[in-house]
Write a protein that holds these residues in place. Structure first.
Motif, PDB file in Angstrom:
ATOM      1  N   VAL A 307      35.241  40.956  35.597  1.00 52.12           N
ATOM      2  CA  VAL A 307      35.424  41.692  34.342  1.00 52.12           C
ATOM      3  C   VAL A 307      34.158  41.616  33.490  1.00 52.12           C
ATOM      4  N   ARG A 308      33.572  40.435  33.401  1.00 50.45           N
ATOM      5  CA  ARG A 308      32.365  40.265  32.582  1.00 50.45           C
ATOM      6  C   ARG A 308      31.203  41.093  33.118  1.00 50.45           C
ATOM      7  N   LEU A 309      30.985  41.070  34.433  1.00 52.90           N
ATOM      8  CA  LEU A 309      29.871  41.822  35.008  1.00 52.90           C
ATOM      9  C   LEU A 309      30.030  43.320  34.770  1.00 52.90           C
ATOM     10  N   VAL A 310      31.239  43.830  34.960  1.00 54.62           N
ATOM     11  CA  VAL A 310      31.474  45.255  34.735  1.00 54.62           C
ATOM     12  C   VAL A 310      31.230  45.603  33.275  1.00 54.62           C
ATOM     13  N   ALA A 311      31.660  44.734  32.368  1.00 52.37           N
ATOM     14  CA  ALA A 311      31.476  44.992  30.934  1.00 52.37           C
ATOM     15  C   ALA A 311      30.003  45.014  30.549  1.00 52.37           C
ATOM     16  N   GLU A 312      29.163  44.294  31.295  1.00 52.34           N
ATOM     17  CA  GLU A 312      27.742  44.248  30.976  1.00 52.34           C
ATOM     18  C   GLU A 312      26.961  45.424  31.544  1.00 52.34           C
ATOM     19  N   LEU A 313      27.619  46.270  32.334  1.00 50.74           N
ATOM     20  CA  LEU A 313      26.964  47.459  32.889  1.00 50.74           C
ATOM     21  C   LEU A 313      27.420  48.683  32.100  1.00 50.74           C
ATOM     22  N   PRO A 314      26.527  49.365  31.418  1.00 53.82           N
ATOM     23  CA  PRO A 314      26.944  50.485  30.553  1.00 53.82           C
ATOM     24  C   PRO A 314      27.580  51.637  31.303  1.00 53.82           C
ATOM     25  N   GLY A 315      27.291  51.777  32.599  1.00 50.33           N
ATOM     26  CA  GLY A 315      27.840  52.902  33.352  1.00 50.33           C
ATOM     27  C   GLY A 315      28.956  52.530  34.286  1.00 50.33           C
ATOM     28  N   ALA A 316      29.584  51.359  34.091  1.00 48.28           N
ATOM     29  CA  ALA A 316      30.569  50.869  35.052  1.00 48.28           C
ATOM     30  C   ALA A 316      31.988  50.936  34.513  1.00 48.28           C
ATOM     31  N   THR A 317      32.933  51.194  35.422  1.00 51.14           N
ATOM     32  CA  THR A 317      34.363  51.140  35.104  1.00 51.14           C
ATOM     33  C   THR A 317      35.057  50.299  36.156  1.00 51.14           C
ATOM     34  N   LEU A 318      36.129  49.623  35.750  1.00 47.84           N
ATOM     35  CA  LEU A 318      36.851  48.714  36.632  1.00 47.84           C
ATOM     36  C   LEU A 318      38.279  49.181  36.825  1.00 47.84           C
ATOM     37  N   HIS A 319      38.731  49.176  38.081  1.00 47.84           N
ATOM     38  CA  HIS A 319      40.103  49.552  38.433  1.00 47.84           C
ATOM     39  C   HIS A 319      40.646  48.479  39.371  1.00 47.84           C
ATOM     40  N   ARG A 320      41.777  47.861  38.975  1.00 44.68           N
ATOM     41  CA  ARG A 320      42.362  46.788  39.777  1.00 44.68           C
ATOM     42  C   ARG A 320      43.801  47.116  40.142  1.00 44.68           C
ATOM     43  N   TRP A 321      44.159  46.682  41.365  1.00 40.12           N
ATOM     44  CA  TRP A 321      45.533  46.772  41.839  1.00 40.12           C
ATOM     45  C   TRP A 321      45.963  45.391  42.316  1.00 40.12           C
ATOM     46  N   TYR A 322      47.163  44.978  41.919  1.00 38.44           N
ATOM     47  CA  TYR A 322      47.749  43.739  42.420  1.00 38.44           C
ATOM     48  C   TYR A 322      49.078  44.059  43.095  1.00 38.44           C
ATOM     49  N   GLU A 323      49.315  43.414  44.250  1.00 38.08           N
ATOM     50  CA  GLU A 323      50.567  43.660  44.961  1.00 38.08           C
ATOM     51  C   GLU A 323      51.775  43.195  44.163  1.00 38.08           C
ATOM     52  N   LYS A 324      51.590  42.159  43.383  1.00 34.42           N
ATOM     53  CA  LYS A 324      52.682  41.693  42.528  1.00 34.42           C
ATOM     54  C   LYS A 324      52.119  41.294  41.171  1.00 34.42           C
ATOM     55  N   ALA A 325      52.925  41.499  40.137  1.00 40.80           N
ATOM     56  CA  ALA A 325      52.490  41.196  38.783  1.00 40.80           C
ATOM     57  C   ALA A 325      52.410  39.686  38.596  1.00 40.80           C
ATOM     58  N   GLY A 326      51.618  39.285  37.645  1.00 37.27           N
ATOM     59  CA  GLY A 326      51.508  37.883  37.300  1.00 37.27           C
ATOM     60  C   GLY A 326      50.936  37.754  35.912  1.00 37.27           C
ATOM     61  N   ALA A 327      50.883  36.526  35.415  1.00 40.26           N
ATOM     62  CA  ALA A 327      50.340  36.306  34.081  1.00 40.26           C
ATOM     63  C   ALA A 327      48.875  36.695  34.058  1.00 40.26           C
ATOM     64  N   CYS A 328      48.537  37.694  33.252  1.00 38.94           N
ATOM     65  CA  CYS A 328      47.161  38.196  33.220  1.00 38.94           C
ATOM     66  C   CYS A 328      46.943  38.961  31.930  1.00 38.94           C
ATOM     67  N   SER A 329      46.060  38.433  31.091  1.00 44.53           N
ATOM     68  CA  SER A 329      45.674  39.180  29.897  1.00 44.53           C
ATOM     69  C   SER A 329      44.481  40.051  30.269  1.00 44.53           C
ATOM     70  N   CYS A 330      44.771  41.068  31.071  1.00 51.42           N
ATOM     71  CA  CYS A 330      43.723  41.874  31.694  1.00 51.42           C
ATOM     72  C   CYS A 330      43.450  43.125  30.874  1.00 51.42           C
ATOM     73  N   ASP A 331      42.181  43.431  30.735  1.00 52.73           N
ATOM     74  CA  ASP A 331      41.757  44.648  30.055  1.00 52.73           C
ATOM     75  C   ASP A 331      40.592  45.241  30.844  1.00 52.73           C
ATOM     76  N   PRO A 332      40.766  46.432  31.427  1.00 54.43           N
ATOM     77  CA  PRO A 332      41.960  47.282  31.360  1.00 54.43           C
ATOM     78  C   PRO A 332      43.115  46.711  32.194  1.00 54.43           C
ATOM     79  N   ALA A 333      44.314  47.151  31.864  1.00 51.51           N
ATOM     80  CA  ALA A 333      45.502  46.650  32.560  1.00 51.51           C
ATOM     81  C   ALA A 333      45.460  47.066  34.023  1.00 51.51           C
ATOM     82  N   PRO A 334      45.769  46.144  34.933  1.00 49.60           N
ATOM     83  CA  PRO A 334      45.778  46.497  36.354  1.00 49.60           C
ATOM     84  C   PRO A 334      47.018  47.291  36.725  1.00 49.60           C
ATOM     85  N   ARG A 335      46.929  47.975  37.869  1.00 48.44           N
ATOM     86  CA  ARG A 335      48.087  48.675  38.416  1.00 48.44           C
ATOM     87  C   ARG A 335      48.789  47.751  39.407  1.00 48.44           C
ATOM     88  N   ILE A 336      50.053  47.987  39.624  1.00 42.88           N
ATOM     89  CA  ILE A 336      50.825  47.204  40.575  1.00 42.88           C
ATOM     90  C   ILE A 336      50.994  48.029  41.849  1.00 42.88           C
TER      91      ILE A 336
END
Length: 392
Positions: A307-336
């Motif tokens: 997350v930190r590395l992506v935030a430090e790149l001005p042209g980068a976006t992050l997309h995450r998928w998790y097979e199951k939900a869990g405790a995560c204060s994630c920004d942007p929110a991941p998909r399940i």
């Protein structure tokens, strides 16, 4: 290039050889290791032998190489064989060992196919073998750091737990060497039974850093448990020394300004982290789409760092998928669920780098080809024997 006579013979016998390759490679490894046990205990991966993965990879590489010689006789095989050459160089394969492989592989072909292997057939497949072997020997000679002992020492500066089954080790190599983002090193360890086993681990940091880092997932529950990964988890602490190779690997981030897709799953995140860290260290403004899939937030190694590395790149976006939900204060929110590129706006003209389990990479690659990304612009890394070798 195959001779005209051998090409005709290989073309006529390729279906029969291809059909029997599983039995041929099984016979090959059984007899070679029976006569040369040190090869299994000190060079070959015992886990891959036990699971049959190495046998499948060898069969696939032989079939792919023979098909290439027949279908594209004017092309050099270097591009297809580069991945094998890097792996061989990283574990210290020597030219004389190709003579040993030749002896047992050709004998296995004769044993399995019997009277069908006439002198003409034997000569033709002998020619195929040496075209492949000599191409690899030449590639490996160019890759080797220097003649002699290919190994160096590295001091462990830090051990850090990343997830319940993943630990990272920060290393100070004894010799200052450079590497390209995406490359790996081999680690050689002596196990309790006296066998020396070698495994490859991606460098999960930028080459601009003063030290190196590898991230090791303890392989358990899907076939034989990982001997080396388990040993590293159980034994290695800060201050210890490891025996490692120079960096190798052909999945490296090419320079340029084309948009990038960096897609990973599970421990496949490690070479992607190196690429991202490199982009940050060099102040890159390239458009970068980062995709990662994992079992859960708790299983996601280097999650906060990603997350930190992506935030430090001005042209980068992050997309995450998790097979199951869990405790995560994630920004942007991941998909399940599982990664799905149809949910992402992909830039035109992108170059893709993939690393993760084969099913994940096959799905992502299929999505990219469907989006019109040329196959030449989709690059991948396989941890372990390459079961994808030779596929389009």
């Amino acid at each position: 290039m195959l001779s005209v006579e051998s090409a005709a013979t290989v073309r006529a016998t390729l279906p029969a050889v291809h059909q029997a390759l599983g039995e041929i490679t099984g016979r090959f490894y059984t007899t070679m290791f029976a006569d040369n046990p040190d090869l299994l205990n000190n060079l070959f991966n015992r886990g891959n032998q036990a699971s049959g993965v190495q046998r499948q990879a060898l069969a696939g590489s032989i079939a792919a190489f023979a098909t290439l010689l027949l279908d594209r006789p004017d092309e050099r095989p270097d591009a297809m064989l580069a991945r094998i050459a890097h792996k061989h160089a990283s574990v210290g394969i020597t030219p004389d060992q190709y003579q040993i492989v030749h002896k047992y592989l050709l004998a296995a072909i004769v044993d399995v196919l019997g009277d069908a292997v006439t002198p003409e057939v034997a000569a033709a497949w002998d020619e195929v073998y040496w075209l492949m072997a000599n191409a690899l020997i030449a590639l490996e000679a160019r890759l080797l750091r220097e003649p002699g002992d290919p190994w160096l020492r590295a001091t462990v500066l830090e051990r850090r737990r990343q997830t319940p089954d993943t630990v990272s080790f920060t290393l100070a190599p004894s010799i200052p060497l450079t590497f390209a983002p995406g490359q790996y090193v081999s680690v050689g360890v002596t196990l309790p039974d006296g066998a020396r086993q070698i495994r490859q681990y991606s460098l999960s940091c930028a080459p601009e850093r003063d030290d190196w880092r590898i991230t090791v997932r303890w392989v358990r529950g899907s076939g034989p448990d990982g001997e080396v990964s388990g040993w590293l988890h159980a034994n290695v602490q800060a201050g210890d020394e490891l025996t490692i190779s120079a960096p190798y690997g052909d999945l490296t981030l090419a320079p340029g300004d084309a948009p990038l897709l960096l897609a990973s799953a599970g421990i496949g995140i490690t070479p992607i982290l190196s690429m991202l860290d490199h982009l940050v260290a060099t102040g890159s403004t390239r458009q970068v789409v980062v995709v990662h899939a994992d079992r859960s937030p708790a299983d996601h190694a280097h999650r906060e760092e990603l997350v930190r590395l992506v935030a430090e790149l001005p042209g980068a976006t992050l997309h995450r998928w998790y097979e199951k939900a869990g405790a995560c204060s994630c920004d942007p929110a991941p998909r399940i669920g599982y990664a799905d590129l149809s949910a992402i706006d992909l830039p035109d003209g992108l170059v893709a780098y993939l690393c993760g389990p084969l099913p994940f990479m096959r799905d992502v690659r299929a999505d990219l080809l469907h989006h019109g990304v040329p196959a030449r612009d989709v690059h991948y890394e396989v941890f372990g024997p390459d079961l994808w070798l030779g596929q389009d």
